[in-house]
Design a protein around this motif. Structure first.
Motif, short mmCIF file in Angstrom:
data_model
loop_
_atom_site.label_atom_id
_atom_site.label_comp_id
_atom_site.label_asym_id
_atom_site.label_seq_id
_atom_site.Cartn_x
_atom_site.Cartn_y
_atom_site.Cartn_z
N TYR B 143 96.18 21.90 28.11
CA TYR B 143 95.01 22.56 28.67
C TYR B 143 94.88 22.25 30.17
O TYR B 143 94.63 23.14 30.98
N LYS B 144 95.12 20.98 30.49
CA LYS B 144 95.01 20.56 31.89
C LYS B 144 96.06 21.28 32.75
O LYS B 144 95.75 21.83 33.82
N ILE B 146 97.59 24.09 32.24
CA ILE B 146 97.31 25.52 32.38
C ILE B 146 96.20 25.75 33.39
O ILE B 146 96.27 26.63 34.24
N ASN B 147 95.18 24.91 33.33
CA ASN B 147 94.11 25.06 34.31
C ASN B 147 94.58 24.82 35.72
O ASN B 147 94.09 25.43 36.66
N GLU B 148 95.57 23.90 35.86
CA GLU B 148 96.08 23.67 37.20
C GLU B 148 96.80 24.90 37.75
O GLU B 148 96.73 25.18 38.94
N TYR B 150 95.93 27.93 37.05
CA TYR B 150 94.84 28.83 37.45
C TYR B 150 94.31 28.44 38.84
O TYR B 150 94.15 29.30 39.70
N PHE B 151 94.05 27.14 39.01
CA PHE B 151 93.52 26.70 40.30
C PHE B 151 94.52 26.98 41.40
O PHE B 151 94.16 27.38 42.51
N ARG B 161 91.42 34.94 39.19
CA ARG B 161 92.58 34.94 38.30
C ARG B 161 92.71 36.25 37.54
O ARG B 161 93.80 36.69 37.23
N THR B 165 94.81 35.58 33.91
CA THR B 165 94.32 34.69 32.87
C THR B 165 95.28 34.68 31.68
O THR B 165 95.44 33.68 31.00
N ILE B 242 91.35 28.45 26.60
CA ILE B 242 91.52 28.87 28.00
C ILE B 242 90.83 30.19 28.36
O ILE B 242 90.61 30.44 29.53
N GLN B 244 87.83 31.50 28.82
CA GLN B 244 86.39 31.20 28.80
C GLN B 244 85.54 32.36 29.28
O GLN B 244 84.37 32.47 28.93
#
Lengths: 310, 306
Positions: B143-144, B146-148, B150-151, B161, B165, B242, B244
């Motif tokens: 999860y972390k 994947i979020n990175e 995105y950022f 995004r 996404t 992911i 959201q």
């Protein structure tokens, strides 16, 4: 005359052989490189960084300071961990009790069929293609504790009082396993069936000549033939049920009173609800370790069995 | 009666000369028909209940069939939820996932099974080894990571995004050990002379992949594509974590969020939830009916269920 023969081409050194090999292989690596990056990013690196994170404190999802085994100690002292572990073991046992024998029996019966074989295979497999989320919500609705819920309506027909179903802590886990069995049994049955269809009929003929009755033919021909499948699917079922997540997550939210909370669900709760990523990671490592130990035990056991037979 | 011609299995024609065994056979047929009925009944109940009103659903005495098959209710629910939006999201995820799954798992299997560069065995062992540890246990760092991404996208390009996404959900389908194994088992059985001949003709690795392998790999690509469609359409955990932004929810995530907020939705009871469930099971069941043979035979031969 020369005393030694000089080779026309000098033998390449180890290093240059290595370079040659690389040169020869680089196109292959280029082709599989992107796939390897994906496997690393989505599987291998998360597995490793999970272990790393489990030894650190965290803010958000980032590791901050090294804390040794503190996260592990905290989890082992958390009463919820014991609850979740007990529940997960209970899921596993119930799934072996309800879900393990059914596919074997069905496969043996279906393989004997001359009529409707296609119907049996298709009809039993179809629940497997129903999406998991749809399956669990469908069964949750059928087990609605209202007097008007489907199962309760059926009970009312035979004069039995409405049951609380999933709200009853003693029944919730077996009912979740029942739902999972409904979805999975047909597919498992097909695997056994495929093996049964490879049994050479002459084995049965030979057994008949020896005067073996139905039971003996089953015991000495059918069962040994299935045994490899049985052993493999036994361990695979344990491993897959041990990770049970979305079924209780959706059907009972872990309730009533944490009676259905599973280990992976607790991991999700630590990391995404309590906001403690390190606990989540550490619990992930604990679950992996348990599963690896189970796999190793299984391999040792099945190897011993093999040797004693020889 | 074909029982008289049955030569294989536990019971054959010699046994079926006896009445007792023929009766046993009849009992087994009836038993299996009953099990099939139990297996199919919840889906039948879903189909019929989807048409019922809330009142009909809960009324005694129990009636299996709705008072009338009125498509108006189905349409109402579809429009009320703006359901097409979620179906599109799911379709976008599925298409990307199928391409990525066939391409990346297929290429990797081609590399390990046919090209065999030095070190290929190590990679094979790592893939098998990592299958012993379920990927779910690494949900937190996944999860972390994947979020990175995105950022990274948002910081570097300064864009929302948006449709990106879905990119992680596409790419993760390309790292599927089961589908890799399906491809590898298939490639292992192909005659190696074909590739050698292509190489003699001066074809590059990529060329022989496209000209020799792909035409022969159609059946297995089909199987992996079908499995990927089904698995991606049904996938829940990662999309739930992911996706959201409600605008990008897939069908399964939307269904979950409806169920989770059941009490708070106005005029949206279990009867309407059943209608939504019906929508969600139609595509996979249609797919199964169309490709029944491929699906059941590859489950049987590979032992891979999803």
């Amino acid at each position: 005359m020369k005393s030694s023969i000089t080779p026309m081409f000098p033998m390449p050194s180890r290093w240059s052989r290595f370079k040659l090999q690389l040169l020869k292989d680089y196109r292959s690596w280029l082709l599989i490189g992107p796939s390897l990056i994906l496997f690393s990013f989505f599987i291998w690196v998360p597995l490793l960084s999970n272990v790393y994170l489990s030894f650190f404190d965290s803010v958000g999802f980032n590791a901050t300071s090294f804390v040794g085994f503190a996260n592990y100690r905290a989890i082992l002292q958390d009463s919820l961990f014991l609850t979740a572990l007990t529940n997960t073991v209970s899921y596993t046992l119930w799934s072996l009790l309800i879900g393990f024998i059914i596919p074997i029996v069905l496969a043996i019966l279906v393989s004997e069929m001359v009529h409707f074989k296609g119907l049996f295979k298709t009809g039993l497999y179809i629940p497997n293609v129903v999406p998991g989320i749809a399956t669990v919500i469908l069964w949750t609705l059928m087990m609605d504790p209202n007097p008007g819920g489907f199962f309760n309506l059926l009970l009312a027909q035979i004069g039995v009082d409405p049951q609380p179903w999933l709200s009853n802590p003693d029944m919730a886990i077996p009912l979740i396993i029942l739902t999972m069995t409904w979805k999975g049994a047909g597919a498992t049955m097909l695997i056994y069936l495929a093996t049964l269809q490879t049994v050479d009929p002459t084995y049965y003929d030979a057994a008949r000549l020896e005067g073996a009755n139905l039971w003996q033919r089953f015991w000495y021909v059918t069962l040994p033939y299935l045994m490899n499948n049985v052993k493999l699917l036994f361990i695979l079922q344990i491993i897959s049920v041990f990770q049970v997540f979305y079924e209780p997550f959706v059907m009972t939210h872990g309730g009533p009173n944490n009676a259905t909370l599973s280990l992976t669900q607790l991991m999700h709760r630590y990391a995404f609800i309590d906001g403690n990523a390190s606990y989540g990671a550490a619990l992930g490592v604990i679950i992996s370790l348990i599963l690896m130990v189970l796999s190793v035990i299984y391999h040792l056991l099945s190897r011993d069995k093999g040797e004693t037979h020889q | 009666m074909r029982l008289r011609q049955k030569t294989d299995g536990l019971l054959n024609f010699t046994d079926y000369k006896q009445v007792g065994y023929r009766v046993l056979y009849g009992i087994i047929v009836i038993f299996l028909l009953l099990v099939v009925f139990i297996s199919i009944f919840p889906l039948l109940w879903l189909l019929l209940s989807s048409f019922k009103t809330a009142q009909e659903l809960y009324s005694l005495p129990f009636r299996l069939f709705p008072n009338r098959f009125d498509l108006v209710k189905l349409k109402e629910v579809w429009v009320y939820l703006d359901f097409m939006k979620y179906v599109w999201n799911s379709i976008i995820v599925v298409i990307g996932a199928v391409i990525s799954s066939v391409l990346f798992n297929g290429l990797l299997a081609y590399g390990i099974s046919v090209l065999k560069p030095k070190g290929h065995h190590l990679i094979y062992v790592i893939i098998l080894g990592s299958m012993l540890i379920p990927a779910t246990t690494a949900m937190v760092p996944l999860y972390k990571n994947i979020n990175e991404i995105y950022f990274f996208i948002e910081d570097t390009f300064g864009i929302d995004r948006g449709i990106l996404t879905f990119v992680p959900l596409w790419l993760i389908a390309g790292a599927n050990p089961f589908h890799f194994l399906l491809f590898k088992a298939y490639f292992d059985r192909l005659p190696k002379e074909l590739f050698e001949a292509a190489e003699m003709d001066g074809a590059s690795k990529l060329q022989s992949f496209f000209q020799v392998l792909l035409p022969m790999a159609k059946p297995i690509m089909m199987v992996v594509a079908i499995f990927t469609i089904n698995a991606t359409w049904s996938d829940f955990l990662l999309p739930y974590l992911i996706l959201q932004d409600p605008a990008y929810q897939t069908v399964m995530v939307k269904i979950y969020s409806i169920q989770a907020s059941m009490g708070t939705l106005m005029n949206f009871g279990p009867d309407k939830l059943l209608t939504v469930l019906l929508f969600s099971v139609i595509p996979p069941i249609t797919l199964f009916i169309l490709f029944q043979r491929q699906i059941t035979s590859s489950v049987a031969t590979t032992g891979i269920k999803e």
